[in-house]
Design a protein around this motif. Structure first.
Motif, mmCIF file in Angstrom:
data_model
loop_
_atom_site.group_PDB
_atom_site.id
_atom_site.type_symbol
_atom_site.label_atom_id
_atom_site.label_comp_id
_atom_site.label_asym_id
_atom_site.label_seq_id
_atom_site.Cartn_x
_atom_site.Cartn_y
_atom_site.Cartn_z
ATOM 1 N N LEU A 41 -24.447 -24.763 -18.479
ATOM 2 C CA LEU A 41 -23.281 -25.359 -17.840
ATOM 3 C C LEU A 41 -22.875 -26.610 -18.619
ATOM 4 C CD1 LEU A 41 -21.279 -25.494 -15.443
ATOM 5 C CD2 LEU A 41 -23.012 -26.838 -14.225
ATOM 6 N N ILE A 42 -21.614 -26.667 -19.030
ATOM 7 C CA ILE A 42 -21.058 -27.818 -19.731
ATOM 8 C C ILE A 42 -20.091 -28.523 -18.792
ATOM 9 C CG2 ILE A 42 -19.700 -28.596 -21.707
ATOM 10 C CD1 ILE A 42 -20.714 -26.219 -23.263
ATOM 11 N N LEU A 43 -20.289 -29.835 -18.618
ATOM 12 C CA LEU A 43 -19.478 -30.639 -17.715
ATOM 13 C C LEU A 43 -18.754 -31.709 -18.521
ATOM 14 C CD1 LEU A 43 -22.213 -31.153 -14.965
ATOM 15 C CD2 LEU A 43 -20.405 -29.434 -14.965
ATOM 16 N N LEU A 44 -17.442 -31.766 -18.400
ATOM 17 C CA LEU A 44 -16.617 -32.747 -19.119
ATOM 18 C C LEU A 44 -15.846 -33.570 -18.096
ATOM 19 C CD1 LEU A 44 -15.122 -30.379 -21.856
ATOM 20 C CD2 LEU A 44 -17.172 -31.793 -22.028
ATOM 21 N N HIS A 45 -15.846 -34.878 -18.286
ATOM 22 C CA HIS A 45 -15.120 -35.780 -17.380
ATOM 23 C C HIS A 45 -14.414 -36.853 -18.189
ATOM 24 C CE1 HIS A 45 -14.287 -38.488 -13.994
ATOM 25 N NE2 HIS A 45 -14.756 -39.459 -14.755
#
Length: 485
Positions: A269-273
Motif C-alpha cells: 500500500l502506497i500512501l501519498l499526502h
C-alpha cells in the motif's frame, strides 16, 4: 327380460368407473452424485388447480385424479428445480419424479450499524476505540484534528504563530501519555511538538485510547494512558483511493492511496499526502498571521505478508514540512499613517520551521507449528529527524537519530484462561541541538526487560506486570503494574 339386461350392463360398467376414479401414487426423489434420495414434504399438484398433496418421510405420495384428461402434474421442493409430467390418460404404474438441485440461490446482504466510538469491553484496560468513520466526520483532518469530538484527549495550540499543538490526556500534559503506531513508540523526541500534524487522518484505520497507566509490555512512558494508531491494512484497501479537499480560506489537501497484491500472501500500500496553505490571515488585526503558511509532503510505503503461521510487515515514511509564520511582508509596506506603520520590512518578526523526517518500521512474528499456544514477535523501528527553524533573529537546529527494538514471547496456559508475556526492549537516541551560539548533544541508551501475567476467572480479570528499564543518564526504573477488571 329387458330389466335383467339393464342390470347386467350396469354391473359391467362398475369396474371401469372404479378404475377411472382410482387415486394416483408415486414417489419424489432428489438427484445427487451418489444416486437419489427421498424428498419428504415435497409438493405434488395438478397444474391450474388447488388439488395437491405432500410426500411422506419416504418421498411417497397419493393424489386424487384430475377432473379430466389430459392433465399436467407438477412436483416441487425447496432447493430443487420443479418437474412437470403431462398425463393423457390414467397411468398404469406409480409415477416417479427425480428433481435436480437448484444452485442459483439469491445473495443475502447483511448490514450492521456501529457507533463510530466504542468502548472495548474485551480489553483488560479502559480502552476506547475511535474508528475511521469518526475521522470521516471532518472533510479533512490530520491526527491533531481527530480528537476534537473526544472528551478524553484535548488538543490545543501551543502557540498559533508556529502552529504547533499539544495534547492533554485525563487532564495531564501529553508527555505523560505514550503515542505509538501499532504499539511502536512514534511521536517522541523532536517530533513531540509537531508530530500530531504530520500524520494524515486518511491513513488511520482506528485509534485505541487506553486510559490510565499502560501495561508493562507497552513501555515505561504510558503514565496516564496510551494513544495507539492503527494504520490502514494493505490487504483491505481498494486499488485506488483519491481524496481532495479545499476551503474558502485557501487550504488545499490531496490524498492518494494505491494498493497492490504482490504475492499469494503479501500486499503493498502506497500512501501519498500533500498539504498547501498560502493565505495570510489576520482576523484579530494584531499584525501577526493567525496561522502559519504551510507546505507539506507525506509519503508512506507499507508492505505486509501474512500466512497461517507467520506475519511480517515493513513500513517506510518520508515527511517534508515547511511552515512560515509571524509578521508578513505586507505589514512593512503599509503607508506611514497605516495601522502597522511601525513594522518596517527590516524589523518584521518572522518564523520559519522546516521538518524533514525518515521512518522505518518493521514487524515479524510466528506461531510455533507444534504448539499454537506459543508465539514470538519482533518489533523494530528507526528514525532520522532534522529540524531547521528561525524565530525572529534566533535560530534553532536539531537532529534526532533513534533506534528501537522489542522482542515478545507469549504463551497461553492451561485451558486458555491464563496467559504469560515476557520480553526484552531497547531504545537508543542520539540528539544534537543548537540554539543561537549554544549547542547541546546527548545520547541515551535504555535496555529494558518486562514480564506480564494475565488470569481470567469467570467475570474477574487480573493483569500483573513488572518492568525494569536502565537508562544510562537517568538511572534504573523499576515499575510494577497491576490491573483488575
Amino acid at each position: 327380460m329387458i330389466s335383467k339386461i339393464r342390470t347386467s350392463l350396469f354391473l359391467l360398467t362398475l369396474p371401469l368407473g372404479a378404475m377411472a376414479q382410482a387415486p394416483l401414487t408415486g414417489v419424489v426423489r432428489g438427484h445427487d452424485p451418489a444416486g437419489s434420495t427421498p424428498l419428504p414434504s415435497a409438493n405434488v399438484l395438478w397444474a391450474g388447480t388447488t388439488i395437491g398433496t405432500t410426500t411422506d418421510a419416504e418421498g411417497r405420495f397419493t393424489l386424487p385424479p384430475p377432473s379430466g384428461w389430459p392433465a399436467r402434474l407438477v412436483a416441487s421442493y425447496v432447493g430443487y428445480t420443479a418437474d412437470t409430467v403431462v398425463l393423457r390418460s390414467p397411468p398404469s404404474a406409480p409415477l416417479r419424479f427425480i428433481l435436480n438441485p437448484n444452485l442459483e440461490l439469491k445473495g443475502v446482504e447483511i448490514v450492521e450499524r456501529q457507533s463510530t466510538t466504542v468502548l472495548d469491553s474485551r480489553s483488560q484496560l479502559a480502552t476506547e476505540i475511535i474508528s475511521s468513520m469518526e475521522l470521516k466526520r471532518a472533510a479533512c483532518c490530520d491526527l491533531s484534528e481527530s480528537f476534537e469530538t473526544n472528551a478524553t484527549v484535548d488538543v490545543s495550540f501551543n502557540d498559533a504563530v508556529s502552529g504547533t499543538k499539544t495534547i492533554r490526556m485525563l487532564g495531564l500534559d501529553g508527555k505523560y501519555a505514550q503515542m505509538s503506531v501499532e504499539n511502536i513508540p512514534f511521536i517522541r523526541g523532536l517530533s513531540t511538538s509537531s508530530g500530531l500534524t504530520l500524520i494524515p487522518g486518511t491513513w488511520i484505520h482506528e485509534i485505541n485510547l487506553s486510559k490510565g497507566i499502560g501495561t508493562a509490555v507497552n513501555g515505561p512512558n504510558a503514565m496516564t494512558g496510551q494513544i495507539d494508531l492503527c494504520l490502514l491494512q494493505p490487504s483491505a484497501e481498494p486499488p485506488l483511493f483519491v481524496n481532495l479537499y479545499g476551503n474558502s480560506q485557501g487550504r488545499m489537501e490531496a490524498n492518494i492511496h494505491t494498493a497492490q497484491k504482490t504475492g499469494k500472501n503479501s500486499h503493498n500500500l502506497i500512501l501519498l499526502h500533500g498539504n498547501w496553505f498560502n493565505t495570510e490571515m489576520d482576523q484579530n488585526r494584531d499584525g501577526f498571521m493567525d496561522m502559519p503558511l504551510s507546505q507539506r509532503i507525506n509519503i508512506m510505503d507499507r508492505w505486509m505478508y501474512r500466512d497461517e503461521n507467520r506475519t511480517g510487515q515493513v513500513t517506510l515514511r518520508y515527511v517534508n514540512d515547511v511552515r512560515t509564520g509571524g509578521q508578513s511582508a505586507r505589514h512593512g509596506a503599509l503607508p506611514a499613517a497605516g495601522e502597522h506603520a511601525i513594522h518596517r520590512p527590516d524589523m518584521l518578526y518572522n518564523i520559519d520551521i522546516r521538518n524533514e523526517m525518515v521512518d522505518v518500521l518493521g514487524k515479524y512474528g510466528f506461531v510455533f507449528k507444534n504448539d499454537p499456544t506459543k508465539s514470538v514477535g519482533f518489533i523494530m523501528s528507526g528514525r532520522r529527524h532534522e529540524v531547521n527553524s528561525l524565530y525572529g533573529e534566533r535560530r534553532y537546529t536539531g537532529t534526532q537519530e533513534s533506534l528501537y527494538g522489542n522482542a515478545v514471547y507469549q504463551q497461553v496456559l492451561g485451558t486458555g484462561n491464563d496467559q504469560v508475556k515476557a520480553g526484552l526492549s531497547f531504545q537508543y537516541d542520539d540528539y544534537r541541538e543548537a540554539f543561537r551560539d549554544s549547542s547541546f548533544a546527548r545520547k541515551e541508551l535504555m535496555p529494558g526487560a518486562f514480564a506480564e501475567y494475565t488470569s481470567k476467572r469467570e467475570k474477574l480479570t487480573w493483569v500483573g506486570g513488572l518492568r525494569v528499564d536502565a537508562n544510562d543518564l537517568f538511572g534504573t526504573a523499576v515499575n510494577p503494574r497491576a490491573h483488575l477488571k
